[in-house]
Design an enzyme around this catalytic site. Structure first.
Site, short mmCIF file in Angstrom:
data_model
loop_
_atom_site.label_atom_id
_atom_site.label_comp_id
_atom_site.label_asym_id
_atom_site.label_seq_id
_atom_site.Cartn_x
_atom_site.Cartn_y
_atom_site.Cartn_z
N LYS A 176 1.00 -1.28 0.07
CA LYS A 176 -0.02 0.12 0.00
C LYS A 176 0.90 1.18 0.09
O LYS A 176 1.63 1.51 1.05
CB LYS A 176 -0.85 0.08 1.40
CG LYS A 176 -1.83 1.28 1.35
CD LYS A 176 -2.20 1.72 2.46
CE LYS A 176 -1.47 2.71 3.10
NZ LYS A 176 -1.61 4.33 2.18
N GLU A 251 10.95 1.99 9.61
CA GLU A 251 11.90 3.18 9.47
C GLU A 251 10.90 4.58 9.73
O GLU A 251 9.94 4.49 8.96
CB GLU A 251 12.35 3.19 8.10
CG GLU A 251 13.34 2.06 7.80
CD GLU A 251 14.70 2.08 8.74
OE1 GLU A 251 14.93 3.23 9.22
OE2 GLU A 251 15.22 1.25 8.92
N CYS A 285 13.83 11.39 5.47
CA CYS A 285 14.12 11.37 6.99
C CYS A 285 15.47 11.41 7.48
O CYS A 285 15.88 11.33 8.58
CB CYS A 285 13.55 10.02 7.37
SG CYS A 285 13.86 8.65 6.16
N GLU A 381 10.51 16.48 14.42
CA GLU A 381 10.72 16.31 13.05
C GLU A 381 9.89 17.20 12.50
O GLU A 381 8.64 17.03 12.62
CB GLU A 381 10.72 14.71 12.68
CG GLU A 381 11.23 14.41 11.18
CD GLU A 381 11.14 13.31 10.75
OE1 GLU A 381 10.23 12.59 10.94
OE2 GLU A 381 12.08 12.82 10.02
P1 ADP Z 1 3.59 10.49 6.66
O1 ADP Z 1 3.38 11.72 7.50
O2 ADP Z 1 4.81 10.43 6.00
O3 ADP Z 1 2.41 10.48 5.69
P2 ADP Z 1 2.41 8.31 7.73
O4 ADP Z 1 2.95 7.47 8.87
O5 ADP Z 1 1.18 8.89 8.19
O6 ADP Z 1 3.41 9.15 7.64
O7 ADP Z 1 2.18 7.30 6.59
C1 ADP Z 1 2.92 6.45 5.85
C2 ADP Z 1 2.28 5.40 5.49
O8 ADP Z 1 1.49 4.65 6.51
C3 ADP Z 1 1.36 5.81 4.57
O9 ADP Z 1 1.21 4.79 3.44
C4 ADP Z 1 -0.09 5.74 4.98
O10 ADP Z 1 -1.19 5.71 4.39
C5 ADP Z 1 -0.12 4.64 5.90
N1 ADP Z 1 -0.81 4.77 7.38
C6 ADP Z 1 -1.11 5.70 7.90
N2 ADP Z 1 -1.80 5.41 9.06
C7 ADP Z 1 -1.76 4.24 9.24
C8 ADP Z 1 -2.18 3.28 10.03
N3 ADP Z 1 -3.10 3.41 11.11
N4 ADP Z 1 -2.06 1.81 9.86
C9 ADP Z 1 -1.42 1.50 8.95
N5 ADP Z 1 -0.93 2.49 7.85
C10 ADP Z 1 -1.15 3.55 8.12
#
Ligand code: ADP
Length: 479
Positions: A176, A251, A285, A381
């Protein structure tokens, strides 16, 4: 490649699967430019993908490594052949400059080719048993089905460095990508299809983190999850995976220090800090967000950095003159602006950081001079083109400040002294150390990862990636 009319579908069991719900992919350099519409799936789509992966994975793991090699090699060649077109797409959907985007695309191709070779190099061990006439063999097998959850800031390289080792060692994948940058992952799905990846082995499910991402973490038949993204999401996924007994690799963020010593070559230091802090709009990052400068060179450094930052050309990612592209979206831009204000409120001498007019999310790089290491702007960050400049009395204080952080991904030092460089390399509590080089910018054939709040689980990339994407079997054989 015109995406305006494209409706990007999921790729499940070798088929393109449409959905009624879509998200719009917008160019952050020009919000009037709609790159395409992409499907938004749900938990059911993940379940479909996992069922397909479960059917296909045993055959893939049993297949000759030559077959896996050939698929990965071809995928690498296809990416390389389309580097300019894919780089342009990447710059358009993520906002990094065309040069950076083409470079990232080439990197993705190199990663596929590297892991093509790794498919053939999955060596085991053998040892004599302590029992007579018994041999012991240790072999690495595929883990099974790997769930991959990726962020928007490296929309082709991060999927590549997770997909390629997963496939090389005989796993099936359900990925995803981030909702802000689905097009690059969608192109990768097309490329893997064209490269002959068997159906069910590679599956792309598009959609939100809360629905699709969460289901990947929770699905009982997904054996391992590799995640790159923010700390709170990573921690949540880590807890879910641990509670279900899954392998997990995370990461997350960084607050990477770059120490600049009095004896540094100022030009080298400024070049490393400008690149590390501001290139890719600070959205890495590994970005250098804390510049820790010893007092003898501090004022000169701040003056030179401010001038260099001010001279950077901010603009449309597709314009060849641009050095700093837009911030990825309005939410991130607002967050950056809030941090610029916070820096002033906390007592920094803020230089730059203003929003630039235009059809996109443009922001001038920001130097937070006179910062201290305990300020929020030096601890949290930001993920934008902003850097704290912190004064240190001497090397010992600079080293202490560099390690005084919740993160530990990358750390750098600019010095002409072998003594300082060697000591810093040994005492830094970061996963990666750079001497006279930016904290960002890594090779693909060596491990990537950090310590403390930055990373969890085995390293990614290079030969070390095998640790996460395989599982050891110990066999005892009596002759
Ligand atoms: P960023 O701030 O870089 O968008 P996120 O951690 O929100 O960081 O997103 C990184 C990835 O994790 C994206 O693909 C996002 O859709 C996914 N993501 C966000 N929330 C969840 C969750 N609760 N469970 C699994 N994946 C998630």
């Amino acid at each position: 490649m015109d995406y305006a009319e494209t409706i990007g579908a999921h790729y499940i069991d070798g088929n393109w699967v449409e959905d009624s719900d879509h998200s719009q992919n917008i160019n952050p350099s020009n919000t009037a430019d709609i790159i395409g519409r992409f499907a938004r799936g749900d938990a059911g789509r993940v379940d479909q993908a996992v069922a397909a992966a479960a059917d296909a994975q045993p055959g893939w793991a049993d297949a000759s490594p030559q077959i896996r090699h050939d698929v990965l090699e071809k995928a690498g060649a296809l990416i390389m052949a389309r580097k300019d077109e894919l780089g342009r797409l990447l710059a358009r959907e993520e906002g990094k400059t065309l040069a950076e985007a083409v470079g990232e695309t080439i990197r993705a191709a190199q990663i596929f080719k590297f892991f093509a070779g790794e498919a053939l190099r999955n060596l085991g061990d053998a040892v004599a048993s302590v029992r007579p006439s018994v041999d012991v063999m240790m072999e690495r097998e595929a883990v099974g089905i790997i769930g991959l959850i990726t962020p928007w800031n490296f929309p082709i390289a991060i999927p590549a460095w997770k997909i390629a080792p997963a496939l090389a060692f005989g796993n099936a994948v359900v990925i995803k990508p981030a909702e802000l940058t689905p097009a690059c992952a969608w192109e990768l799905a097309k490329i893997l299809d064209e490269a002959g990846c068997p159906k069910g082995i590679f599956n792309l499910v598009l959609g939100s983190g809360s629905l699709v991402g969460a289901r990947i973490a929770e699905h009982p038949d997904i054996d391992a999850v590799s995640f790159t993204g923010s700390v709170p999401t990573g921690r949540q996924i880590g807890v879910t995976c641990a509670s279900l007994g899954k392998k997990v690799q995370m990461e997350m963020g960084g607050k990477n220090p770059m120490v600049v010593m009095d004896d540094a070559d100022l030009d080298v230091a400024i070049a490393a800090c400008v690149n590390g802090a501001f290139f890719s709009t600070g959205q890495r990052c590994t970005a250098s967000s804390r510049l820790i400068v010893t007092k003898g060179i501090y004022d000169k450094f701040v003056g030179a950095l401010t001038e260099a930052a001010d001279n950077l050309v901010v603009g449309d990612a597709l314009d060849r003159a641009t050095q700093i592209g837009p911030v990825v979206d309005e939410k991130q831009l607002q967050q950056n602006v809030d941090y610029v204000k916070l820096a002033a409120d906390e007592g920094c001498d803020v230089r730059g950081g203003s929003i630039q007019n235009g059809p996109g999310f443009f922001q001038k790089p920001a130097v937070f001079a006179s910062a201290t290491n305990d300020m929020r702007v030096s601890r949290e960050e930001i993920f934008g083109p902003c850097a704290s400049v912190i004064k240190a009395d001497d090397y010992d204080e600079a080293l202490h400040l560099a390690n005084d952080t919740d993160f530990g991904l990358s750390a750098g030092i600019c010095t002409t002294s072998l003594k300082y460089a060697t000591d810093f390399r040994k005492k830094s509590k970061a996963g990666m150390v750079m001497v006279n080089l930016p904290t960002a910018g890594v090779d693909y054939h060596v491990p990537f990862g950090g310590r403390k709040g930055s990373s969890y689980g085995p390293r990614e990339q290079g030969g070390y990636a095998r640790e996460f994407y395989t599982i050891v079997k110990t066999s005892y054989i009596s002759a």
